[in-house]
Design a protein around this motif. Structure first.
Motif, PDB file in Angstrom:
ATOM      1  N   GLY A  18      -2.181  -1.090 -15.108  1.00  0.00           N
ATOM      2  CA  GLY A  18      -1.555  -1.007 -13.791  1.00  0.00           C
ATOM      3  C   GLY A  18      -1.553  -2.327 -13.065  1.00  0.00           C
ATOM      4  O   GLY A  18      -2.050  -3.337 -13.569  1.00  0.00           O
ATOM      5  N   PRO A  20       0.383  -4.419  -9.211  1.00  0.00           N
ATOM      6  CA  PRO A  20       1.222  -4.329  -8.002  1.00  0.00           C
ATOM      7  C   PRO A  20       2.677  -4.020  -8.309  1.00  0.00           C
ATOM      8  O   PRO A  20       3.222  -4.439  -9.337  1.00  0.00           O
ATOM      9  CB  PRO A  20       1.064  -5.714  -7.365  1.00  0.00           C
ATOM     10  N   GLU A  21       3.296  -3.288  -7.399  1.00  0.00           N
ATOM     11  CA  GLU A  21       4.714  -2.961  -7.484  1.00  0.00           C
ATOM     12  C   GLU A  21       5.374  -3.366  -6.173  1.00  0.00           C
ATOM     13  O   GLU A  21       4.845  -3.101  -5.098  1.00  0.00           O
ATOM     14  CB  GLU A  21       4.889  -1.458  -7.705  1.00  0.00           C
ATOM     15  N   ARG A  22       6.520  -4.020  -6.278  1.00  0.00           N
ATOM     16  CA  ARG A  22       7.310  -4.399  -5.102  1.00  0.00           C
ATOM     17  C   ARG A  22       8.621  -3.629  -5.090  1.00  0.00           C
ATOM     18  O   ARG A  22       9.062  -3.114  -6.135  1.00  0.00           O
ATOM     19  CB  ARG A  22       7.608  -5.906  -5.129  1.00  0.00           C
ATOM     20  N   ARG A  23       9.239  -3.543  -3.931  1.00  0.00           N
ATOM     21  CA  ARG A  23      10.562  -2.927  -3.826  1.00  0.00           C
ATOM     22  C   ARG A  23      11.532  -3.952  -3.262  1.00  0.00           C
ATOM     23  O   ARG A  23      11.364  -4.426  -2.139  1.00  0.00           O
ATOM     24  CB  ARG A  23      10.521  -1.684  -2.943  1.00  0.00           C
ATOM     25  N   THR A  38      13.588  -6.932   1.180  1.00  0.00           N
ATOM     26  CA  THR A  38      12.594  -5.923   0.847  1.00  0.00           C
ATOM     27  C   THR A  38      12.173  -5.165   2.104  1.00  0.00           C
ATOM     28  O   THR A  38      11.959  -5.777   3.149  1.00  0.00           O
ATOM     29  CB  THR A  38      11.352  -6.544   0.182  1.00  0.00           C
ATOM     30  N   ALA A  43       2.710  -5.016  -1.238  1.00  0.00           N
ATOM     31  CA  ALA A  43       2.899  -4.389  -2.536  1.00  0.00           C
ATOM     32  C   ALA A  43       2.171  -3.045  -2.564  1.00  0.00           C
ATOM     33  O   ALA A  43       1.262  -2.787  -1.772  1.00  0.00           O
ATOM     34  CB  ALA A  43       2.360  -5.300  -3.638  1.00  0.00           C
ATOM     35  N   ARG A  44       2.569  -2.197  -3.484  1.00  0.00           N
ATOM     36  CA  ARG A  44       1.892  -0.927  -3.717  1.00  0.00           C
ATOM     37  C   ARG A  44       1.489  -0.886  -5.183  1.00  0.00           C
ATOM     38  O   ARG A  44       2.320  -1.134  -6.073  1.00  0.00           O
ATOM     39  CB  ARG A  44       2.822   0.244  -3.395  1.00  0.00           C
ATOM     40  N   ARG A  45       0.231  -0.589  -5.436  1.00  0.00           N
ATOM     41  CA  ARG A  45      -0.282  -0.642  -6.793  1.00  0.00           C
ATOM     42  C   ARG A  45      -0.262   0.720  -7.463  1.00  0.00           C
ATOM     43  O   ARG A  45      -0.510   1.733  -6.832  1.00  0.00           O
ATOM     44  CB  ARG A  45      -1.697  -1.240  -6.790  1.00  0.00           C
ATOM     45  N   ARG A  46       0.027   0.699  -8.755  1.00  0.00           N
ATOM     46  CA  ARG A  46       0.030   1.905  -9.574  1.00  0.00           C
ATOM     47  C   ARG A  46      -0.841   1.684 -10.806  1.00  0.00           C
ATOM     48  O   ARG A  46      -0.872   0.576 -11.351  1.00  0.00           O
ATOM     49  CB  ARG A  46       1.456   2.265 -10.024  1.00  0.00           C
ATOM     50  N   TYR A  47      -1.495   2.738 -11.241  1.00  0.00           N
ATOM     51  CA  TYR A  47      -2.356   2.669 -12.420  1.00  0.00           C
ATOM     52  C   TYR A  47      -2.200   3.940 -13.252  1.00  0.00           C
ATOM     53  O   TYR A  47      -1.702   4.954 -12.759  1.00  0.00           O
ATOM     54  CB  TYR A  47      -3.826   2.517 -12.016  1.00  0.00           C
ATOM     55  N   ILE A 206      -1.796   6.146  -7.590  1.00  0.00           N
ATOM     56  CA  ILE A 206      -0.957   5.280  -6.757  1.00  0.00           C
ATOM     57  C   ILE A 206      -1.711   4.891  -5.485  1.00  0.00           C
ATOM     58  O   ILE A 206      -2.481   5.676  -4.932  1.00  0.00           O
ATOM     59  CB  ILE A 206       0.367   5.995  -6.403  1.00  0.00           C
TER      60      ILE A 206
END
Length: 210
Positions: A18, A20-23, A38, A43-47, A206
């Motif tokens: 997992g 960081p995720e960006r939009r 954006t 960022a929002r992290r997912r694992y 998440i």
């Protein structure tokens, strides 16, 4: 929904995948150029918690943790082994790792942050879940000490000084931290036979805002 101040077993998160995720919203113009924007400041992290399981005992521990959180209902702490310190992974946190603010002679409470820099880019990440007894702080290049000079709220990442730092004095901190997360599923599906054959269940996790 509540947030449980308990950490997902660190030995299970060690093998997880997992980050960081960006939009980013991209509009292609008729000229061939792009406009990029954006809606997210952070960022929002997912694992994937399933990737850290190594035995049926690990699976049992994960199911117990999942049930105690009622699936997606309650948040919890997660140790991201790739990014859990204010310093480099090979180093120990020091009071001058991160500059979190400059004194103004009045403010006494500051948010812990970690800054990521590369070239002209710079991003300050709020740290809301520092690990207890790991926070070190400094003012104007000198270390100050917990209890005497400041206290830390380990549920919010706020550090409160007994006296306001002098105007212009660098307020610095070093720490270890967790990521506030929740399960991103209400279902765990696993077969003992397939698990023993090496097939890991997908258990998404998440980051949440707290």
């Amino acid at each position: 929904m509540a947030f449980h101040e308990v950490r997902f077993p660190a030995n299970l998160s060690f093998g997880s995948i997992g980050g960081p995720e960006r939009r980013t919203e991209i509009v292609a113009l008729a000229s061939g150029f792009e406009e990029r924007n954006t809606p997210w400041a952070h960022a929002r992290r997912r694992y994937d918690a399933g990737m850290g399981l190594r035995s049926l005992d690990d699976l049992s521990a994960l199911v117990a943790f999942f049930e105690a959180r009622a699936g997606q209902l309650h948040g919890f702490r997660w140790k991201d082994w790739s990014d859990y310190k204010s310093c480099l992974p090979s180093q120990a946190p020091s009071f001058d790792d991160q500059k979190i603010a400059s004194g103004d002679g009045m403010t006494t409470v500051f948010q812990l942050t970690k800054t990521y820099s590369s070239g002209p880019g710079r991003y300050a990440r709020p740290i809301t879940k520092p690990v207890k007894d790991t926070v070190k702080a400094g003012i104007g290049g000198n270390e100050v000490f917990p209890g005497t000079h400041y206290v830390v709220d380990h549920e919010t990442g706020l550090i409160a000084f007994a006296d306001p730092p002098e105007p212009g004095a660098a307020v610095t901190a070093g720490f270890e931290f967790d990521v506030p997360v929740r399960f991103d599923t209400d279902r765990i599906a696993v077969s003992v036979a397939s698990f023993q054959a090496g097939e890991m269940p997908a258990i998404p996790v998440i980051e949440v805002r707290v």
